[in-house]
Design a protein around this motif. Sequence first.
Motif, short mmCIF file in Angstrom:
data_model
loop_
_atom_site.label_atom_id
_atom_site.label_comp_id
_atom_site.label_asym_id
_atom_site.label_seq_id
_atom_site.Cartn_x
_atom_site.Cartn_y
_atom_site.Cartn_z
N SER A 119 2.79 -8.19 -3.07
CA SER A 119 3.17 -7.26 -2.02
C SER A 119 2.70 -5.85 -2.33
O SER A 119 2.21 -5.12 -1.46
CB SER A 119 4.69 -7.28 -1.83
OG SER A 119 5.09 -6.41 -0.79
N ALA A 122 -1.07 -5.72 -1.83
CA ALA A 122 -1.44 -5.65 -0.41
C ALA A 122 -1.21 -4.26 0.15
O ALA A 122 -2.06 -3.73 0.90
CB ALA A 122 -0.64 -6.68 0.38
N GLN A 123 -0.10 -3.63 -0.22
CA GLN A 123 0.19 -2.29 0.28
C GLN A 123 -0.81 -1.27 -0.25
O GLN A 123 -1.31 -0.43 0.50
CB GLN A 123 1.61 -1.87 -0.11
CG GLN A 123 1.99 -0.48 0.42
CD GLN A 123 3.34 -0.04 -0.08
OE1 GLN A 123 3.56 0.02 -1.30
NE2 GLN A 123 4.25 0.24 0.82
N SER A 124 -1.08 -1.34 -1.55
CA SER A 124 -2.02 -0.40 -2.16
C SER A 124 -3.42 -0.55 -1.57
O SER A 124 -4.12 0.43 -1.32
CB SER A 124 -2.07 -0.61 -3.68
OG SER A 124 -0.81 -0.40 -4.26
N THR A 125 -3.82 -1.78 -1.32
CA THR A 125 -5.14 -2.03 -0.74
C THR A 125 -5.21 -1.53 0.69
O THR A 125 -6.21 -0.94 1.11
CB THR A 125 -5.46 -3.54 -0.79
OG1 THR A 125 -5.38 -3.98 -2.15
CG2 THR A 125 -6.86 -3.81 -0.27
N LYS A 126 -4.14 -1.76 1.45
CA LYS A 126 -4.09 -1.32 2.84
C LYS A 126 -4.17 0.19 2.96
O LYS A 126 -4.78 0.73 3.88
CB LYS A 126 -2.80 -1.82 3.48
CG LYS A 126 -2.66 -1.49 4.97
CD LYS A 126 -1.38 -2.09 5.53
CE LYS A 126 -1.25 -1.76 7.02
NZ LYS A 126 0.00 -2.36 7.59
N LYS A 127 -3.57 0.90 2.00
CA LYS A 127 -3.57 2.36 2.01
C LYS A 127 -4.80 2.95 1.33
O LYS A 127 -4.90 4.16 1.17
CB LYS A 127 -2.31 2.88 1.31
CG LYS A 127 -1.02 2.60 2.08
CD LYS A 127 0.16 3.22 1.38
CE LYS A 127 1.44 3.04 2.20
NZ LYS A 127 2.61 3.67 1.53
N ASN A 128 -5.73 2.08 0.93
CA ASN A 128 -6.97 2.51 0.27
C ASN A 128 -6.74 3.21 -1.07
O ASN A 128 -7.60 3.97 -1.53
CB ASN A 128 -7.78 3.43 1.19
CG ASN A 128 -8.30 2.71 2.42
OD1 ASN A 128 -8.70 1.55 2.34
ND2 ASN A 128 -8.28 3.38 3.57
#
Length: 218
Positions: A119, A122-128
């Motif tokens: 989780s 996924a969050q870190s990747t989504k926020k670049n």
Amino acid sequence: MPLYPHIGRGKSGSSTIQSLAKNHAAFMQKAGFSCPLTVHGLSNHGRLASALSAVDSDRPTIKKFRKDLAHSPSPNVFLSAEAFHNMKDEGLARLKWISRNRQVRSLFYVRDYPSWIPSMYAQSTKKNSNLEDFDSFFRAGWKNVSVVTRLEKWAKVFGWESIRIRPLDATVLVGGDLISDLSRKTSRPIGGRWRSCVPSGLRRRDRRSGASTPVRSG
């Protein structure tokens, strides 16, 4: 008169709790809780966590916090921020001093590590903020997976008995959901005292001292 800081962790129901505090203030006040917002009208007090850790860095936030404690319309004050979990020693000491006229009763929800790590990825990747693959992401941050080290800092200042630790697990949560569990665990002391409820596997018996100490789970 207690102060209830919800201290995280991130990706463990914090947004749900903060939404309750902001959008259902009347419900919370009826239950005896005041949920003051930040100077920017937010229910996430991450900025307060930063201000407590850096002296004179954000005087308006500290000033409002003092005022909220002194003039709360309800006997219990409730705050929430994932950043509370990462506060430095000096920030915790300052929180203790400012809230010295109240009992601090921290509430912490912990998600099982195998689901928490993906989780966060996924969050870190989504926020670049992350450009690595999952394996590289895990290798770089695995030392921060355990919640114990940071909770020990809170315990050092306020005592383990002041921390209630709850697993984010529908089979364990009161009523099977986060909000019902939050309502019960902040309003119903166990046996007349407010005690820490630690998930199985998060404590062990210290062989040398015989004391119960927290350990990494999962």
